[in-house]
Design a protein around this motif. Sequence first.
Motif, short mmCIF file in Angstrom:
data_model
loop_
_atom_site.label_atom_id
_atom_site.label_comp_id
_atom_site.label_asym_id
_atom_site.label_seq_id
_atom_site.Cartn_x
_atom_site.Cartn_y
_atom_site.Cartn_z
N ILE A 289 0.83 -1.21 0.00
CA ILE A 289 0.00 0.00 0.00
C ILE A 289 0.86 1.25 0.00
O ILE A 289 0.58 2.21 -0.72
N ARG A 290 1.93 1.23 0.77
CA ARG A 290 2.78 2.42 0.85
C ARG A 290 3.73 2.54 -0.34
O ARG A 290 3.86 3.61 -0.94
N SER A 291 4.36 1.43 -0.69
CA SER A 291 5.38 1.48 -1.74
C SER A 291 4.80 1.73 -3.12
O SER A 291 5.39 2.42 -3.94
N GLU A 292 3.61 1.17 -3.41
CA GLU A 292 3.03 1.29 -4.74
C GLU A 292 1.95 2.38 -4.85
O GLU A 292 1.77 2.97 -5.91
N MET A 293 1.24 2.62 -3.74
CA MET A 293 0.15 3.59 -3.81
C MET A 293 0.46 4.90 -3.09
O MET A 293 -0.28 5.88 -3.23
N GLY A 294 1.53 4.91 -2.31
CA GLY A 294 1.88 6.14 -1.61
C GLY A 294 0.95 6.45 -0.45
O GLY A 294 0.80 7.61 -0.05
N ILE A 295 0.32 5.40 0.11
CA ILE A 295 -0.63 5.57 1.21
C ILE A 295 -0.05 4.99 2.49
O ILE A 295 0.48 3.88 2.50
N THR A 296 -0.16 5.73 3.57
CA THR A 296 0.30 5.26 4.88
C THR A 296 -0.89 4.80 5.70
O THR A 296 -1.86 5.55 5.88
N VAL A 297 -0.83 3.56 6.20
CA VAL A 297 -1.89 3.03 7.06
C VAL A 297 -1.51 3.35 8.51
O VAL A 297 -0.57 2.80 9.06
N LEU A 298 -2.26 4.25 9.12
CA LEU A 298 -1.97 4.69 10.48
C LEU A 298 -2.54 3.75 11.52
O LEU A 298 -1.95 3.56 12.59
N ALA A 299 -3.70 3.16 11.22
CA ALA A 299 -4.34 2.28 12.20
C ALA A 299 -5.36 1.40 11.49
O ALA A 299 -5.79 1.70 10.36
N ILE A 300 -5.74 0.31 12.14
CA ILE A 300 -6.77 -0.59 11.62
C ILE A 300 -7.79 -0.84 12.73
O ILE A 300 -7.43 -1.23 13.85
N ARG A 302 -10.64 -3.22 13.85
CA ARG A 302 -11.15 -4.56 13.57
C ARG A 302 -12.14 -4.92 14.69
O ARG A 302 -11.74 -5.32 15.78
N GLY A 303 -13.39 -4.72 14.40
CA GLY A 303 -14.41 -4.92 15.43
C GLY A 303 -14.23 -3.90 16.53
O GLY A 303 -14.23 -2.69 16.29
N GLU A 304 -14.06 -4.35 17.75
CA GLU A 304 -13.85 -3.47 18.88
C GLU A 304 -12.37 -3.17 19.11
O GLU A 304 -12.02 -2.38 19.98
N LYS A 305 -11.51 -3.81 18.33
CA LYS A 305 -10.07 -3.69 18.52
C LYS A 305 -9.48 -2.64 17.59
O LYS A 305 -9.79 -2.58 16.41
N LEU A 306 -8.61 -1.78 18.14
CA LEU A 306 -7.92 -0.78 17.34
C LEU A 306 -6.43 -1.11 17.32
O LEU A 306 -5.77 -1.17 18.36
N ILE A 307 -5.92 -1.35 16.10
CA ILE A 307 -4.50 -1.68 15.94
C ILE A 307 -3.78 -0.43 15.44
O ILE A 307 -3.90 -0.03 14.28
N SER A 308 -3.03 0.20 16.34
CA SER A 308 -2.29 1.41 15.98
C SER A 308 -0.93 1.05 15.40
O SER A 308 -0.29 0.10 15.83
N GLU A 314 0.89 -7.59 9.40
CA GLU A 314 -0.53 -7.62 9.76
C GLU A 314 -1.36 -7.97 8.53
O GLU A 314 -1.26 -7.34 7.50
N LYS A 315 -2.19 -9.04 8.66
CA LYS A 315 -3.00 -9.49 7.54
C LYS A 315 -4.34 -8.76 7.54
O LYS A 315 -5.02 -8.69 8.56
N LEU A 316 -4.72 -8.22 6.37
CA LEU A 316 -5.97 -7.48 6.23
C LEU A 316 -7.15 -8.44 6.16
O LEU A 316 -7.08 -9.48 5.50
N GLN A 317 -8.23 -8.08 6.82
CA GLN A 317 -9.41 -8.94 6.87
C GLN A 317 -10.64 -8.18 6.38
O GLN A 317 -10.67 -6.95 6.35
N ASP A 318 -11.64 -8.95 5.99
CA ASP A 318 -12.91 -8.37 5.55
C ASP A 318 -13.52 -7.53 6.67
O ASP A 318 -13.46 -7.91 7.83
N LYS A 319 -14.05 -6.38 6.30
CA LYS A 319 -14.70 -5.43 7.22
C LYS A 319 -13.70 -4.63 8.07
O LYS A 319 -14.12 -3.86 8.94
N ASP A 320 -12.40 -4.81 7.82
CA ASP A 320 -11.43 -3.94 8.48
C ASP A 320 -11.66 -2.49 8.06
O ASP A 320 -12.01 -2.22 6.90
N ILE A 321 -11.47 -1.58 9.00
CA ILE A 321 -11.53 -0.16 8.68
C ILE A 321 -10.13 0.41 8.81
O ILE A 321 -9.54 0.39 9.90
N LEU A 322 -9.59 0.89 7.69
CA LEU A 322 -8.23 1.40 7.67
C LEU A 322 -8.24 2.93 7.78
O LEU A 322 -8.99 3.61 7.09
N VAL A 323 -7.43 3.43 8.68
CA VAL A 323 -7.21 4.87 8.79
C VAL A 323 -5.95 5.18 8.00
O VAL A 323 -4.86 4.74 8.35
#
Length: 340
Positions: A289-300, A302-308, A314-323
């Motif tokens: 995402i960062r190397s090819e699209m120039g986008i930085t993922v600050l946090a994810i 996932r349900g009630e869990k926030l991954i900063s 980290e493997k992306l899952q369906d319904k993940d919300i990416l900041v």
Amino acid sequence: MKTSKWMDLRTRFRHILFAIIGLIILVVVATSGFMALENIDLFDAFYLTIISLMTVGYGDIVPETDAGKTFALILIPLGVAVVTYAMGAVASYFIEHQLSVKVWNKRMEHNIKNLEDHIVVCGLGRVGKQVFEQLKEEDVQVVYIHDSEEEMVEILSEGTLRIIGSPLDDGVLKEANVEKARGLIATLPSDSDNVFITIKAKALNEKIEVVSRAENAGSEEVLLRAGASRVINPSTIGGRELVSSVLRPEGTDLVNLLIHTKEKEQSLEEVSLEDACKLVGKTLKEAAIRSEMGITVLAIRRGEKLISNPSSDEKLQDKDILVIYGEKDASEKFKKECRG
């Protein structure tokens, strides 16, 4: 009617203003002319001018000299033309004004009725005004509800979708098409009113995201139980901002820059991964995402869990919300890919 601000009142009033100025000039010139030509005092000259312009006929005062009669012959048709223009301008203003208001309101109702995935803002007080200032920078449809027409006209810009009425009224919320809205912001100063609006909104649309203002700390839990997704206490937020600005000034400036910047080249966005998204099942490293699209993922989220600051494994899952944070164009492209 105050809504005429959105319909260019100055342009519409211009003809009436010209007519009034023309009448004043004509009366002054005619009065002065009769005083000089007929050798009469100011009141008699003004009286003679008015009855000449109104074409009501002469009574006890009439032009005596040939010059005065000639002047009256010129004045009468000229006065009739100016007075007729003035009366026509006034009548046209009121008739066209009423028609314009009705047509404009009908168009507004039609636009609101056809909205989907929009935001409804209830209240335009001190906090509501700040909400408007922030939302006008965003590319999103917004409907504002407020019970004061004068305050609404003063705050909102031309073309803004609005409903004059109380947001506590079921009919007003339905008119704002809450059933199809993505979110509602309750900014009323009364916590009990915001609770009531939250309950009504959730009853009309179970999926709507409600963000409510709360003045008292004890009201936050009540609002959350009523269905609000988030509750914001302006006093608490202000206190945290003040303390952070003293203790961590550079960090606070960076956060404010990321969230509140008006720089269109960069944007902070939330992206929800759909099942059809090709990134689902890949790690952040594999997704590049960062190397090819120039986008930085600050946090994810996932349900009630926030991954900063997620790791590259980290493997992306369906319904993940990416900041994410990055250039505006890159962010828009990334969001399209995530929709599958």
